[in-house]
Design an enzyme around this catalytic site. Structure first.
Site, PDB file in Angstrom:
ATOM      1  N   ASP A 308      31.555  32.979  68.768  1.00  0.00           N
ATOM      2  CA  ASP A 308      32.086  33.656  67.595  1.00  0.00           C
ATOM      3  C   ASP A 308      32.997  34.787  68.073  1.00  0.00           C
ATOM      4  O   ASP A 308      32.950  35.171  69.245  1.00  0.00           O
ATOM      5  CB  ASP A 308      30.925  34.209  66.760  1.00  0.00           C
ATOM      6  CG  ASP A 308      31.402  35.068  65.608  1.00  0.00           C
ATOM      7  OD1 ASP A 308      32.300  34.624  64.874  1.00  0.00           O
ATOM      8  OD2 ASP A 308      30.881  36.183  65.452  1.00  0.00           O
ATOM      9  N   ASP A 505      26.634  36.379  65.894  1.00  0.00           N
ATOM     10  CA  ASP A 505      25.814  37.495  65.425  1.00  0.00           C
ATOM     11  C   ASP A 505      25.716  37.600  63.911  1.00  0.00           C
ATOM     12  O   ASP A 505      24.925  38.372  63.397  1.00  0.00           O
ATOM     13  CB  ASP A 505      26.359  38.823  65.970  1.00  0.00           C
ATOM     14  CG  ASP A 505      27.632  39.264  65.243  1.00  0.00           C
ATOM     15  OD1 ASP A 505      28.438  38.381  64.872  1.00  0.00           O
ATOM     16  OD2 ASP A 505      27.808  40.477  65.052  1.00  0.00           O
ATOM     17  N   ASP A 509      27.172  32.606  61.304  1.00  0.00           N
ATOM     18  CA  ASP A 509      26.933  31.921  62.578  1.00  0.00           C
ATOM     19  C   ASP A 509      25.581  31.234  62.620  1.00  0.00           C
ATOM     20  O   ASP A 509      25.349  30.370  63.469  1.00  0.00           O
ATOM     21  CB  ASP A 509      26.999  32.925  63.739  1.00  0.00           C
ATOM     22  CG  ASP A 509      28.331  33.623  63.835  1.00  0.00           C
ATOM     23  OD1 ASP A 509      29.359  32.953  63.653  1.00  0.00           O
ATOM     24  OD2 ASP A 509      28.348  34.841  64.077  1.00  0.00           O
TER      25      ASP A 509
END
Length: 613
Positions: A308, A505, A509
């Protein structure tokens, strides 16, 4: 306390008591009860073992538990009760260690779950009330306080709401929503308290939909057997063959029992869990929570990495990256005036500017005559001079007509610009952006040396922002503008390249973390949803902890495999000796104990330092 852990604890305690009690029977004058005692205390473990075998077989799995079951039954049948209870104790001990590791990992998660909203503040005729989420219905008016996570989807009923949506969309800069605008559950109120008109029940909200995605991803995740069980079929075949040959050619069933007893895979049942638990413990000391043996095995064999952006590849927080000033102005003065005035504002950008000035040890003045336009900017007097700080449009509206903008270089994509005017003149602009974490390039290079063949960025951010952040990093592919379910598809598509690790995080996600072979959550500032869905949680805000996590996993797995092969090799030698009549079942059990001790001592090396072999 989980029932499985309680049961394993009781079985270990019972067999240990039974073994000791059997040895004590002759001293108590009841020598005739010695064998019966050992058999009686071995039977509870045997019952639990038979149940585990039946469950495994229904799932189509064949494990090493079968060897332990055969040896216990055969030992009791031919009157070798001491050997049976020793095998029972070793088996129960291995099961207890595995249950302990899982319980320990889950217990560490409780602090990370505090962020999940469970109640909401609802308006009523005579005031406010705190209610459970399942009692909220469309049309209810909620009060969302500063710092609260929005519990369900709705429409802003106040003049303005300032929301941090980074956990959902990956955008690190707070966004403004005006009266009548829709907002998503899972966002955080980064501004003043505001009212929200509920449009969806909590169970039907965006946040709940993401939770359902997590559940679906976890169910579809490819199962991974315990490391020891992968050797079950071969070892089981060798054991049965040697035992059958010994019985066939000698006609002595005791020899077959001796073979089964010494073949009981205690080095695998005990050595592997000890190595894994040792690795988990060492990882925890480094701020890395690994949720059990399957997770640490998967972490040791990563081929592809999906990252990410916000809060993972970048810091996830806006920082001052540049101060552009008009001719003759001092950047430090521009920052000092802006920070002095922003002390009166609670806006997250204002707090960032104040923090930057304080980090530079600038002396801030006390502002006066402060007037804040929520979400736009603030005006006031600093050291007798009129100051305006805020968005370009807001600040320009406070200046005389014809005032000129600064001649700026091309601004960084994804950056926020805060204008500063002093005494009716544009003094400068402060640029804030979410920067790449320091040392990112070195981290990615190190991961490649650890065997990661492919690195992919998967973000909900815009393509141009993602490209700007990853420029020069040597990332193999960039996937941008992704929704949570699209991130899952990215993870699944990468499986063709091998085992996939996903690092993230945010709430957005979490489904991808659950779908990956090993999901790694940044738990220090990440969301509870991502931490719950992940297999590994980094408890400190350092992305580079992925490297020691992989090194610890690889070393633990190597030591476990070392114990497997050494233990199996010694067991095969012992089986041959037993088949030839050189070892009785009890002697075989004692020799197996020596092998166990050696394997366990070797497994404890995973607690200490050193790089994986």
């Amino acid at each position: 306390m989980p029932a499985r852990f309680i049961l394993r604890s009781i079985l270990v305690l019972l067999t240990a008591i039974g073994l000791a009690l059997g040895f004590a029977m002759p001293l108590l004058g009841h020598a005739a009860w010695q064998d019966r005692t050992w058999a009686a205390f071995a039977i509870p473990v045997l019952i639990a073992l038979v149940y585990d075998i039946a469950v495994s077989l229904r799932r189509g799995e064949v494990g090493l538990d079968i060897v332990a079951g055969l040896s216990m039954v055969a030992a009791i049948v031919v009157g070798e009760e001491l050997a049976a209870v020793v095998v029972a104790l070793m088996y129960a001990g291995g099961q207890f260690l595995e249950a302990f590791a899982e319980r320990h990992a889950r217990r560490e998660m409780t602090a990370l779950l505090a962020r999940v909203p469970r109640t909401a503040i609802r308006h009523r005729a005579d005031g406010l009330e705190e209610v459970a989420l399942d009692l909220i219905v469309p049309g209810d008016r909620l009060l969302v306080r500063q710092g609260d996570v929005i519990p369900t989807d709705g429409v802003v009923a106040s003049a303005l709401a300032v929301l941090d949506q980074s956990a959902l969309t990956g955008e690190p800069i707070p966004v403004q929503r005006h009266a009548g605008d829709e907002v998503m559950s899972g966002s955080t109120n980064a501004g003043e308290a505001f009212d929200l008109i509920v449009s969806q029940r909590a169970a039907e909200s965006t946040y709940a939909g993401i939770v359902r995605l997590i559940d679906g991803a976890q169910r579809s995740k490819a199962p991974m057997s315990r490391l020891a069980d992968r050797f079950a079929m071969v070892f089981l075949a060798i054991t049965v063959l040697i035992a059958a040959v010994a019985w066939f050619f000698t006609g002595d069933p005791v020899r077959a029992v001796a073979v089964l007893v010494i073949a009981t895979p205690c080095p695998l049942i005990l050595g592997v869990p000890v190595a894994i638990v040792s690795g988990l413990s060492r990882a925890a000391r480094n701020g890395i929570l690994i949720k059990g043996g399957k997770a640490i095995e998967a972490l040791a064999r990563v081929d592809s990495l999906v990252l990410d952006k916000t809060g993972t590849l970048t810091d996830g927080r806006a920082k001052v990256v540049a101060i552009d000033v008009s001719s003759g102005a001092d950047p430090a003065d521009v920052l000092r005036f802006a920070a002095s005035l922003d002390q009166a504002s609670k806006h997250i950008i204002a707090q960032t500017i104040v923090g930057e000035a304080q980090s530079r040890r600038l002396k801030l003045a006390i502002p006066s005559d402060v007037v804040e336009t929520p979400g736009e900017g603030v005006t006031g007097v600093v050291e007798g001079r009129s100051v305006a700080v805020g968005g370009i449009r807001f600040v320009m509206s406070k200046l005389p007509k014809g005032a000129e903008h600064l001649h700026q270089p091309t601004r960084a994509l994804g950056a926020v610009v805060v204008a500063v005017a002093v005494d009716g003149r544009l003094a400068g602009e402060i640029r804030l952006a979410d920067e790449l974490r320091s040392g990112t390039q070195a981290l990615l290079d190190r991961l490649r040396t650890l065997g990661v063949q492919r690195i992919v960025l998967a973000t909900g951010d815009r393509r141009e922002v993602a490209d700007a952040v990853t420029a020069g990093l040597g990332i193999d592919a960039v996937r941008s503008g992704l929704t949570p379910d699209q991130k899952v598809l990215v993870v699944l598509s990468e499986r063709k390249n091998g085992s996939v690790m996903m690092v993230g995080d945010g709430v957005n996600d979490a489904p991808a973390l659950a779908a990956a072979d090993v999901g790694v959550a940044m738990g220090a500032r990440g969301t509870a949803a991502s931490a719950e869905a992940a297999d590994v949680v980094i408890l400190v805000d350092h992305l580079d902890r992925i490297v020691p996590a992989m090194e610890i996993a690889r070393r633990s797995r190597f030591i476990a495999l070392e114990g497997v092969f050494a233990g199996m090799g010694l067991s095969v030698i012992g089986m041959v000796a037993a088949a030839l009549g050189y070892l009785t079942p009890v002697q075989g059990a004692l020799i197996q104990e020596l092998i166990d001790v050696a394997v366990i001592l070797n497994a404890l090396r995973a607690l200490r330092g050193g790089k994986p072999s």
